[in-house]
Design an enzyme around this catalytic site. Structure first.
Site, short mmCIF file in Angstrom:
data_model
loop_
_atom_site.label_atom_id
_atom_site.label_comp_id
_atom_site.label_asym_id
_atom_site.label_seq_id
_atom_site.Cartn_x
_atom_site.Cartn_y
_atom_site.Cartn_z
CB CYS A 119 -1.09 0.16 1.10
SG CYS A 119 -0.16 0.76 2.79
CD GLU A 120 -0.61 5.64 -3.49
OE1 GLU A 120 -0.25 5.09 -4.53
OE2 GLU A 120 -1.61 6.45 -3.41
CG HIS A 121 -2.21 5.32 1.82
ND1 HIS A 121 -3.47 4.86 1.63
CD2 HIS A 121 -2.09 6.43 1.31
CE1 HIS A 121 -4.08 5.37 0.67
NE2 HIS A 121 -3.14 6.44 0.27
CG HIS A 122 -0.10 2.78 6.19
ND1 HIS A 122 -1.17 2.66 5.76
CD2 HIS A 122 0.09 3.31 7.46
CE1 HIS A 122 -1.99 3.40 6.16
NE2 HIS A 122 -1.32 3.85 7.24
CD GLN A 160 -8.55 -4.42 -2.82
OE1 GLN A 160 -8.20 -4.15 -1.54
NE2 GLN A 160 -9.80 -4.75 -2.98
CG HIS A 188 -5.68 -3.36 2.52
ND1 HIS A 188 -4.97 -2.52 1.63
CD2 HIS A 188 -6.51 -3.93 1.64
CE1 HIS A 188 -5.57 -2.33 0.48
NE2 HIS A 188 -6.40 -3.36 0.34
CB CYS A 190 -1.77 -0.67 6.53
SG CYS A 190 -2.96 -0.45 5.20
ZN LIG Z 1 -1.95 1.41 4.05
#
Ligand SMILES: [Zn+2]
Length: 231
Positions: A119-122, A160, A188, A190
């Protein structure tokens, strides 16, 4: 939830006043080529390993203790593997097609394509299965190619929703089928090992183009085959 990216096909609707409910058009140049040019300046491997050392220090570790000596190298090697999709070209994978459909006029469904993405956030893994269908007009690809296409996009930093939309758009753009349907179900980490820490919660995303978007019966038939028996 439908991925929030509109079809790359021209909108056939005659009502030009209706606001497009989906934002930003997906630019084929952004997803059909390798994401990283060979001559693109990047930090060196040594700099990347140094960054891992910094993170080790940040969590309170001693990067010089024996068990961690090779860790920066291993982490960077793992990154090379997990993010190799930046160096691969989705259009190339779909390029080798067979022109002969032999009168086949139904959709082709590949179910349960396992993938792992980050995931690009975490920068934490999310993993699950993709289900992809398309209805060929003239061009048919080998079945393994759709799995490879999924991997190329999955081995980049992703959401996603984008993963779902990019797979559909690439097939749409290269194969020009009568329609594409993509459903992705994923867990996920995260969400499962940090944050709300809910194990087993699955996120579903879908993307439909052409006949799958326009014909509810075809969409329903696709979904029933995806959920169907033997699952
Ligand atoms: Zn994430």
């Amino acid at each position: 939830m439908d991925a929030l990216i509109k079809s790359i096909r021209p909108n056939k609707s005659t009502d030009t006043k209706a606001p497009e409910t989906r934002p930003a058009e997906l630019d084929p140049a952004e997803f059909l080529a390798a994401a990283v040019r060979a001559d693109q300046p990047r930090p060196s491997r040594a700099e990347a390993e140094q960054a891992v050392q910094t993170l080790l220090g940040y969590i309170g570790e001693n990067p010089a203790r024996e068990g961690l000596l090779d860790t920066p190298r291993r982490v960077v090697e793992a990154f090379d593997e997990l993010y190799q999709g930046y160096h691969q070209c989705p259009a190339e994978v779909l390029d080798r097609t067979f022109g002969e459909t032999a009168g086949y006029d139904d959709f082709v469904l590949i179910r349960d394509i396992e993938f792992t993405s980050q995931c690009e956030h975490h920068m934490m893994p999310f993993y699950g299965r993709a289900h992809i269908a398309y209805t060929p007009v003239e061009r048919v690809v080998g079945l393994s190619k759709l799995a490879r296409l999924t991997d190329i996009f999955a081995r980049r930093l992703q959401t996603q929703e984008h993963l779902t939309a990019q797979i559909a758009a690439a097939i749409d753009e290269v194969l020009k089928p009568r329609g594409v349907a993509v459903v992705i179900e994923a867990e996920h980490t995260c969400m499962s090992v940090r944050g709300v820490a809910k194990h087993g919660a699955m996120t579903f995303t879908s993307r439909f183009t052409g006949m799958f978007r326009d014909n509810p019966a075809e969409q329903a038939r696709f979904l029933s085959m995806v959920r169907g028996p033997n699952r």
